[in-house]
Design an enzyme around this catalytic site. Structure first.
Site, short mmCIF file in Angstrom:
data_model
loop_
_atom_site.label_atom_id
_atom_site.label_comp_id
_atom_site.label_asym_id
_atom_site.label_seq_id
_atom_site.Cartn_x
_atom_site.Cartn_y
_atom_site.Cartn_z
N ASN A 13 79.05 81.17 50.26
CA ASN A 13 78.82 82.33 51.13
C ASN A 13 77.63 82.23 51.86
O ASN A 13 77.55 82.73 53.10
CB ASN A 13 79.02 83.71 50.04
CG ASN A 13 80.31 83.95 49.90
OD1 ASN A 13 80.99 84.71 50.56
ND2 ASN A 13 80.75 83.90 48.75
N HIS A 104 81.34 90.99 45.75
CA HIS A 104 81.91 90.63 44.38
C HIS A 104 83.55 90.40 44.73
O HIS A 104 84.13 90.85 45.62
CB HIS A 104 82.07 92.33 43.68
CG HIS A 104 82.54 92.07 42.25
ND1 HIS A 104 82.04 91.56 41.33
CD2 HIS A 104 83.71 92.47 41.76
CE1 HIS A 104 82.75 91.68 40.16
NE2 HIS A 104 83.89 91.95 40.64
N ASP A 145 77.67 96.27 39.71
CA ASP A 145 78.74 96.54 40.31
C ASP A 145 79.16 97.76 40.57
O ASP A 145 80.18 98.17 40.85
CB ASP A 145 80.23 95.83 39.72
CG ASP A 145 79.95 94.29 39.69
OD1 ASP A 145 79.42 93.65 40.53
OD2 ASP A 145 80.24 93.57 38.69
C1 GAR Z 1 81.52 84.20 45.05
O1 GAR Z 1 83.08 84.26 44.75
C2 GAR Z 1 81.24 85.70 44.84
O2 GAR Z 1 81.83 86.80 45.04
C3 GAR Z 1 80.76 85.58 43.28
O3 GAR Z 1 80.46 84.41 42.95
C4 GAR Z 1 81.18 83.51 43.98
C5 GAR Z 1 79.93 82.65 44.58
O4 GAR Z 1 80.30 81.68 45.26
N1 GAR Z 1 79.89 86.64 42.80
C6 GAR Z 1 80.12 87.23 41.65
O5 GAR Z 1 81.07 87.07 40.90
C7 GAR Z 1 79.38 88.42 41.32
N2 GAR Z 1 79.60 89.34 40.27
P1 GAR Z 1 79.37 80.58 46.41
O6 GAR Z 1 78.26 80.37 45.55
O7 GAR Z 1 80.29 79.67 46.70
O8 GAR Z 1 79.02 81.81 47.45
#
Ligand code: GAR
Length: 201
Positions: A13, A104, A145
């Site tokens: 992200n 989320h 959340d």
């Molecule tokens: C993402 O899917 C984000 O939505 C999730 O962690 C992942 C991080 O991916 N966040 C949560 O679960 C927060 N509760 P990334 O490091 O590749 O962005």
């Protein structure tokens, strides 16, 4: 608009924010922070010459007061939690009220709360037999959340065969939704009216 991005993992992200054409000239990512000392997402930040900092009790990491001072010194306008798995200290929330957003990987208010992160979320969604999932961006308050929802997108998961398949579908949406919300905040288009968050045209 100056942004600090908080990460705990791989940082896809973060990468989506940095690569987004819609955000070019609108935002400046001034720091990437993590609860981990060696966070994989730091490598992405370093590729873009963005300073990185760790938060916590370990030597060289920022404690809560130092974190607040750091964010103020960097003139941070918006904190973006992009896969950040810890609670944000109260003193930071109080100073940055409605200026902290989290992404989320499910449609809140379902499938959120403590322990609901990453593949845990997608496993719970899969086992529920839900037919849609999606991504939510919300303002951050004192608990996991529960802050007001800013934007959501959903995806059909009626045919999926595994939690991992849901994760991939949702991640594709996340990479669109998070830059979209940041853009609208930068353009001052996100307001709270009648106790609801609205994105004005
Ligand atoms: C993402 O899917 C984000 O939505 C999730 O962690 C992942 C991080 O991916 N966040 C949560 O679960 C927060 N509760 P990334 O490091 O590749 O962005």
């Amino acid at each position: 608009m100056n942004i600090a991005v908080f990460v705990s993992g791989r940082g896809s992200n973060l990468q989506a924010i940095l690569e987004s054409d819609d955000l070019k000239g609108l935002i400046n990512v001034v720091a990437v922070l993590s609860d981990k000392v060696l966070c994989p997402a730091f490598l992405i930040a370093e590729n873009y010459s963005i300073p990185t900092k760790s938060i916590g009790n370990k030597a060289g990491s920022l404690n809560n007061q130092e974190l607040l001072e750091f964010l103020v010194a960097k003139k941070v306008d918006l904190i973006v939690l992009a896969g950040y798995l810890k609670l944000i200290p109260h003193e930071i929330i109080d100073v940055f009220r409605n200026r902290i957003i989290n992404i989320h990987p499910a449609l809140l208010p379902a499938f959120g709360g403590k322990g609901m992160y990453g593949i845990n979320v997608h496993r719970a969604v899969f086992e529920s037999s839900a037919k849609v999932s999606g991504a939510t961006v919300h303002f951050v308050d004192y608990t996991y959340d529960t802050g007001k929802i800013v934007a959501q997108r959903c995806v059909d998961i009626s045919e999926v065969k595994s939690p991992e398949e849901i994760a991939q579908k949702v991640l594709n949406i996340e990479h669109q939704l998070l830059p979209f919300v940041i853009r609208n905040i930068a353009l001052n288009k996100i307001k709270i009216e009648n106790n609801r968050v609205v994105i004005t045209k």
